[in-house]
Write a protein that holds these residues in place. Structure first.
Motif, short mmCIF file in Angstrom:
data_model
loop_
_atom_site.label_atom_id
_atom_site.label_comp_id
_atom_site.label_asym_id
_atom_site.label_seq_id
_atom_site.Cartn_x
_atom_site.Cartn_y
_atom_site.Cartn_z
N MET A 163 46.22 57.58 14.03
CA MET A 163 45.85 57.57 12.65
C MET A 163 46.01 56.09 11.96
N ARG A 164 45.27 55.45 11.60
CA ARG A 164 45.40 54.10 10.86
C ARG A 164 45.42 54.12 9.46
N ASP A 165 46.65 53.48 9.11
CA ASP A 165 46.77 53.57 7.47
C ASP A 165 46.12 51.93 6.92
N THR A 166 45.07 52.25 5.91
CA THR A 166 44.67 51.05 5.53
C THR A 166 45.24 50.87 4.21
N ALA A 167 45.85 49.78 3.94
CA ALA A 167 46.28 49.22 2.60
C ALA A 167 45.38 49.29 1.49
N LYS A 168 45.71 49.71 0.59
CA LYS A 168 44.52 49.55 -0.52
C LYS A 168 44.70 48.17 -1.22
N PRO A 169 43.78 47.68 -1.69
CA PRO A 169 43.81 46.29 -2.36
C PRO A 169 44.26 46.46 -3.74
N MET A 170 45.33 45.65 -3.92
CA MET A 170 46.07 45.55 -5.12
C MET A 170 45.06 44.97 -6.17
N ARG A 171 44.97 45.84 -7.19
CA ARG A 171 44.16 45.31 -8.43
C ARG A 171 44.81 44.35 -9.40
N GLN A 172 44.57 43.23 -9.83
CA GLN A 172 45.05 42.19 -10.76
C GLN A 172 44.80 42.86 -12.08
N GLN A 173 45.82 42.72 -12.88
CA GLN A 173 45.52 43.14 -14.39
C GLN A 173 44.94 42.21 -15.23
N VAL A 174 44.20 42.53 -16.04
CA VAL A 174 43.35 41.50 -16.74
C VAL A 174 44.43 41.14 -18.01
N ARG A 175 44.72 39.73 -18.10
CA ARG A 175 45.53 39.21 -19.28
C ARG A 175 44.86 39.12 -20.56
N LEU A 176 45.01 39.78 -21.41
CA LEU A 176 44.63 39.88 -22.71
C LEU A 176 45.45 39.03 -23.67
N ARG A 177 44.85 38.22 -24.70
CA ARG A 177 45.92 37.67 -25.57
C ARG A 177 45.09 37.43 -27.03
N GLY A 178 45.81 37.65 -28.05
CA GLY A 178 45.25 37.44 -29.17
C GLY A 178 45.18 36.00 -29.54
N ARG A 179 44.14 35.80 -30.59
CA ARG A 179 44.04 34.29 -31.01
C ARG A 179 43.44 34.53 -32.54
N SER A 180 43.99 33.59 -33.53
CA SER A 180 43.77 33.63 -34.84
C SER A 180 42.96 32.18 -34.79
N TYR A 181 41.82 32.12 -35.56
CA TYR A 181 41.10 30.84 -35.93
C TYR A 181 40.97 30.89 -37.30
N VAL A 182 40.67 29.80 -37.89
CA VAL A 182 40.15 29.49 -39.43
C VAL A 182 38.68 29.46 -39.18
N ALA A 183 37.77 30.00 -40.07
CA ALA A 183 36.51 29.84 -39.88
C ALA A 183 35.96 29.52 -41.39
N PHE A 184 34.78 28.99 -41.56
CA PHE A 184 34.02 28.77 -42.60
C PHE A 184 33.28 30.18 -42.80
N VAL A 185 33.55 30.73 -44.12
CA VAL A 185 32.77 31.94 -44.40
C VAL A 185 31.69 31.63 -45.42
N PHE A 186 30.34 31.96 -44.72
CA PHE A 186 29.33 31.88 -45.75
C PHE A 186 28.99 33.12 -46.28
N ALA A 187 28.83 33.28 -47.90
CA ALA A 187 28.57 34.33 -48.54
C ALA A 187 27.03 34.12 -49.26
N PRO A 188 26.11 34.41 -48.65
CA PRO A 188 24.93 34.19 -49.24
C PRO A 188 24.57 34.94 -50.52
N VAL A 189 24.10 34.40 -51.28
CA VAL A 189 23.51 35.30 -52.62
C VAL A 189 21.75 35.25 -52.89
N VAL A 190 21.42 36.15 -53.45
CA VAL A 190 19.91 36.18 -53.88
C VAL A 190 19.55 35.18 -54.84
N PRO A 191 18.36 34.68 -55.00
CA PRO A 191 17.65 34.73 -53.74
C PRO A 191 18.06 34.00 -52.30
N ILE A 192 17.99 34.53 -51.53
CA ILE A 192 18.34 33.98 -50.12
C ILE A 192 17.65 32.56 -49.92
#
Length: 111
Positions: free
Chosen positions: A1-30
């Motif tokens: 009987m042959r044991d086969t090693a299961k491949p190791m899964r790499q974890q996905v690294r998630l990081r948070g970021r904050s950015y300053v953005a321009f905010v467009f607030a339309p008014v009518v008439p568009i």
């Protein structure tokens, strides 16, 4: 009987970021609001190119197709909307920028 090693899964690294953005607030008439955007761009061409822009729709009541048209109108002006806030999720198409929430206001002062 042959044991086969299961491949190791790499974890996905998630990081948070904050950015300053321009905010467009339309008014009518568009259309009038877009004319103001055009006037700003005429005096400062390319100012918003490459800048993060959020579209705040809390002050207007637009249909799904009107939102798509507005986003397209901004794209035609080289303004890329990275996110939309102030609207119900069912008013956005999957191809539209994502719905955002939890942003904090800030004041931009001109000198």
């Amino acid at each position: 009987m042959r044991d086969t090693a299961k491949p190791m899964r790499q974890q996905v690294r998630l990081r948070g970021r904050s950015y300053v953005a321009f905010v467009f607030a339309p008014v009518v008439p568009i259309v009038g609001w877009l004319e103001e955007i055009d006037a700003t761009l005429a005096s400062s061409p390319g100012f918003f190119v490459g800048k993060p822009v959020v579209l705040d729709l809390s002050g207007v009541d637009l249909s799904r197709s009107a939102i798509a048209h507005l986003v397209g109108s901004l794209v035609a002006r080289n303004i890329r909307v990275l996110g939309i806030e102030g609207v119900e999720a069912d008013r956005l198409e999957p191809s539209m920028p994502p719905l955002l929430s939890g942003g904090r206001s800030c004041v931009i002062t001109r000198t």
